[in-house]
Design a protein around this motif. Structure first.
Motif, short mmCIF file in Angstrom:
data_model
loop_
_atom_site.label_atom_id
_atom_site.label_comp_id
_atom_site.label_asym_id
_atom_site.label_seq_id
_atom_site.Cartn_x
_atom_site.Cartn_y
_atom_site.Cartn_z
N MET A 198 12.76 1.83 -2.99
CA MET A 198 11.93 1.17 -3.71
C MET A 198 10.71 0.80 -2.93
N LYS A 199 9.62 1.23 -3.41
CA LYS A 199 8.45 0.79 -2.97
C LYS A 199 8.07 -0.44 -3.55
N ARG A 200 7.16 -1.16 -2.70
CA ARG A 200 6.63 -2.69 -3.02
C ARG A 200 4.97 -2.55 -3.36
N ILE A 201 4.76 -2.74 -4.25
CA ILE A 201 3.18 -2.75 -4.70
C ILE A 201 2.56 -4.01 -4.65
N VAL A 202 1.46 -4.48 -4.34
CA VAL A 202 0.82 -5.93 -4.07
C VAL A 202 -0.26 -5.72 -4.73
N LEU A 203 -0.60 -6.54 -5.85
CA LEU A 203 -1.80 -6.36 -6.64
C LEU A 203 -2.48 -7.76 -6.62
N GLY A 204 -3.53 -7.80 -6.12
CA GLY A 204 -4.38 -9.06 -6.37
C GLY A 204 -5.07 -9.09 -8.02
N TYR A 205 -4.70 -10.08 -8.52
CA TYR A 205 -5.06 -10.42 -10.06
C TYR A 205 -5.77 -11.77 -10.27
N ASP A 206 -6.80 -11.45 -11.16
CA ASP A 206 -7.71 -12.59 -11.71
C ASP A 206 -8.08 -12.64 -13.00
N ASP A 207 -7.53 -11.74 -13.62
CA ASP A 207 -7.63 -11.70 -15.29
C ASP A 207 -9.09 -11.09 -15.72
N THR A 208 -9.60 -10.47 -14.65
CA THR A 208 -11.00 -10.00 -15.05
C THR A 208 -10.73 -8.42 -15.69
N GLU A 209 -11.84 -7.69 -16.26
CA GLU A 209 -11.30 -6.70 -16.94
C GLU A 209 -11.25 -5.43 -15.75
N SER A 210 -11.55 -5.66 -14.51
CA SER A 210 -11.37 -4.53 -13.66
C SER A 210 -9.84 -4.79 -13.04
N ALA A 211 -9.47 -6.06 -12.89
CA ALA A 211 -8.15 -6.50 -12.77
C ALA A 211 -7.05 -6.14 -13.63
N LYS A 212 -7.42 -6.29 -14.91
CA LYS A 212 -6.43 -5.78 -16.24
C LYS A 212 -6.30 -4.18 -16.00
N ARG A 213 -7.40 -3.35 -15.51
CA ARG A 213 -7.31 -2.02 -15.40
C ARG A 213 -6.51 -1.61 -14.20
N ALA A 214 -6.75 -2.62 -13.07
CA ALA A 214 -5.60 -2.24 -11.89
C ALA A 214 -4.17 -2.39 -12.29
N LEU A 215 -4.01 -3.56 -13.19
CA LEU A 215 -2.77 -3.90 -13.57
C LEU A 215 -2.02 -2.77 -14.25
N GLN A 216 -3.04 -2.02 -15.24
CA GLN A 216 -2.16 -0.93 -15.95
C GLN A 216 -1.94 0.20 -14.93
N ARG A 217 -2.85 0.55 -13.94
CA ARG A 217 -2.54 1.35 -12.78
C ARG A 217 -1.30 1.25 -12.04
N THR A 218 -1.13 -0.11 -11.67
CA THR A 218 -0.03 -0.54 -10.99
C THR A 218 1.31 -0.37 -11.87
N CYS A 219 1.26 -0.67 -13.26
CA CYS A 219 2.32 -0.24 -14.03
C CYS A 219 2.71 1.45 -13.96
N LEU A 246 6.86 5.49 -9.04
CA LEU A 246 7.66 5.18 -7.86
C LEU A 246 9.00 4.46 -7.79
N GLU A 247 9.26 3.96 -8.99
CA GLU A 247 10.36 2.92 -8.96
C GLU A 247 10.17 1.93 -8.00
N GLY A 248 8.97 1.41 -8.42
CA GLY A 248 8.31 0.13 -7.42
C GLY A 248 8.68 -1.12 -7.89
N TYR A 249 8.31 -2.20 -7.10
CA TYR A 249 8.58 -3.54 -7.42
C TYR A 249 7.13 -4.09 -7.15
N VAL A 250 6.70 -4.80 -8.01
CA VAL A 250 5.51 -5.30 -7.96
C VAL A 250 5.44 -6.87 -7.51
N VAL A 251 4.51 -7.19 -6.64
CA VAL A 251 4.02 -8.42 -6.32
C VAL A 251 2.68 -8.88 -6.60
N VAL A 252 2.68 -9.71 -7.67
CA VAL A 252 1.20 -10.05 -8.06
C VAL A 252 0.58 -11.25 -7.66
#
Length: 95
Positions: free
Chosen positions: A1-22, A28-34
């Motif tokens: 399992m892959k761990r994906i770390v996402l820095g998030y601040d609810d901006t439009e670019s962060a929302k796009r990064a969240l979609q890509r993270t999904c 990758l059957e990954g686990y996310v840490v936001v």
């Protein structure tokens, strides 16, 4: 399992990064840490503390609720971290 770390601040670019993270987490059957970090201020005299009243940790907890809703809808396992300090340092430390 892959761990994906996402820095998030609810901006439009962060929302796009969240979609890509999904997309990545599914592929990758990954686990996310936001991570959402309230910047710390240098304490000043007369009772001004290290928390910016316009950007407190409570605001970051609320922002993470949006990320949680998106990840829950996609059935992606995740942890959510609210920090106080230098955002870049705390995101890297979490990773």
């Amino acid at each position: 399992m892959k761990r994906i770390v996402l820095g998030y601040d609810d901006t439009e670019s962060a929302k796009r990064a969240l979609q890509r993270t999904c997309e990545l987490a599914k592929a990758l059957e990954g686990y996310v840490v936001v991570v959402s970090v309230a910047p710390a201020l240098v304490p000043a005299g007369r009772g001004i503390g290290p928390i910016d009243p316009t950007d407190p940790p409570e605001l970051h907890r609320e922002e993470l609720l949006h990320a949680k809703a998106v990840l829950d809808e996609a059935y992606i396992a995740a942890d959510y971290v609210v920090g106080l300090g230098d955002p870049a340092d705390l995101i890297v430390d979490t990773a």
